[in-house]
Design an enzyme around this catalytic site. Structure first.
Site, PDB file in Angstrom:
ATOM      1  N   ASP A 115      35.386  67.664  18.971  1.00  0.00           N
ATOM      2  CA  ASP A 115      36.538  66.777  18.818  1.00  0.00           C
ATOM      3  C   ASP A 115      37.594  67.400  17.908  1.00  0.00           C
ATOM      4  O   ASP A 115      38.792  67.383  18.214  1.00  0.00           O
ATOM      5  CB  ASP A 115      36.062  65.435  18.254  1.00  0.00           C
ATOM      6  CG  ASP A 115      37.214  64.492  17.946  1.00  0.00           C
ATOM      7  OD1 ASP A 115      37.941  64.123  18.881  1.00  0.00           O
ATOM      8  OD2 ASP A 115      37.386  64.134  16.769  1.00  0.00           O
ATOM      9  N   GLU A 119      33.629  66.868  24.749  1.00  0.00           N
ATOM     10  CA  GLU A 119      33.815  67.315  23.366  1.00  0.00           C
ATOM     11  C   GLU A 119      32.601  68.090  22.874  1.00  0.00           C
ATOM     12  O   GLU A 119      32.742  69.095  22.159  1.00  0.00           O
ATOM     13  CB  GLU A 119      34.085  66.112  22.461  1.00  0.00           C
ATOM     14  CG  GLU A 119      35.438  65.466  22.719  1.00  0.00           C
ATOM     15  CD  GLU A 119      35.665  64.210  21.911  1.00  0.00           C
ATOM     16  OE1 GLU A 119      36.837  63.858  21.691  1.00  0.00           O
ATOM     17  OE2 GLU A 119      34.666  63.574  21.493  1.00  0.00           O
TER      18      GLU A 119
END
EC number: 3.1.26.3
Length: 266
Positions: free
Chosen positions: A47, A119
């Site tokens: 992320d 992610e």
């Protein structure tokens, strides 16, 4: 649950990256509902890397735009809906490792699980290689989206756009209320009720988080407002009966008047 080797090979090809440590990819695809090492830590890492790479790309692409525009464009590119689209481009769902409950409830198609896995894969690629390799891979995945994205109002989320619309007309802001929450803690669905004086309807929306449900409600209200505005335009454009009568082309000729005119000429 184990991954089909053929599916994994297809995924590796679509991702455009061959792992030196294949177990990192397996971990990135493993949801926390399954046994063994799962992908939450990799998701945390990925992320941050994704946000940095996209921020840098936008910074270079739009040198004359301010922080607000750049932030909105970045949010648009890294939001859950976009990441889930990227995951579907790779057919990622068929490779996810899920626990029995998630498997039964259709977790392979759940947006939140797909975005988390993307992610996590980014985090895994970084650990397996380096930041430059990871950056090049991310930019290849987002190339088309980076080409077409533009700064402006369209990048603002629905709640922000609705708020600005109402504030600009000095109308009270909408109220959002969670009226129901279902599912287990890791797989909840929120139902939100939204009201605003600008429309008579009460909007009900759902989402995998309170924020997503509120955004969906705001989007529905914006759509209703736009629909009402279009209808108002149609009413204004449509000629009234009085207007038609006032128009010479729609006025019937008077026979007696015509006769008088004819006799006068004679």
């Amino acid at each position: 649950m184990k991954i089909n080797p053929h599916n994994l090979a297809r995924l590796t090809k679509k991702l455009g990256y061959e792992f030196n440590e294949p177990l990192l990819l397996v971990q990135a695809l493993t949801h926390r509902s399954a046994k063994g090492a799962h992908n939450e830590r990799l998701e945390f890492l990925g992320d941050s890397i994704l946000g940095f790479v996209i921020a840098e790309a936008l910074y270079d692409k739009f040198p004359k735009h301010d922080e607000g525009d750049l932030t909105r464009m970045r949010s648009s590119l890294v939001k859950g809906v976009t990441l889930a689209e990227v995951a579907r481009d790779f057919n990622l769902g068929e490779c996810l490792i899920l626990g029995p409950g998630e498997l039964k409830s259709g977790g392979h198609h759940r947006e939140s699980i797909l975005e988390d896995a993307i992610e996590a894969i980014i985090g895994a690629v970084y650990l397996d290689s380096n930041i430059e390799c990871c950056k090049a891979l991310i930019l290849s995945w987002f190339e088309r989206r980076l080409m077409v994205i533009k700064p402006g109002n369209e990048q603002k989320d629905p709640k922000t756009r609705l708020q600005e619309f109402l504030q600009g007309r000095k109308i009270p802001l909408p109220t959002y209320e969670v009226i129901d929450t279902t599912g287990q803690s890791h797989n909840q669905e929120f139902t939100v009720r939204c009201q605003t004086s600008v429309i008579s309807e009460v909007v009900i929306a759902k989402g995998t988080s309170r924020r997503k449900a509120e955004q969906e409600a705001a989007q529905q209200i914006l759509a209703l407002i736009e629909k009402e505005r279009e209808q108002e335009k149609e009413v204004k454009i449509k000629p009234t009966k009085q207007a038609k009568l006032a128009n010479p082309r729609h006025t019937k000729s008077n026979p007696s008047s015509s006769s008088k005119k004819s006799s006068t000429r004679k």
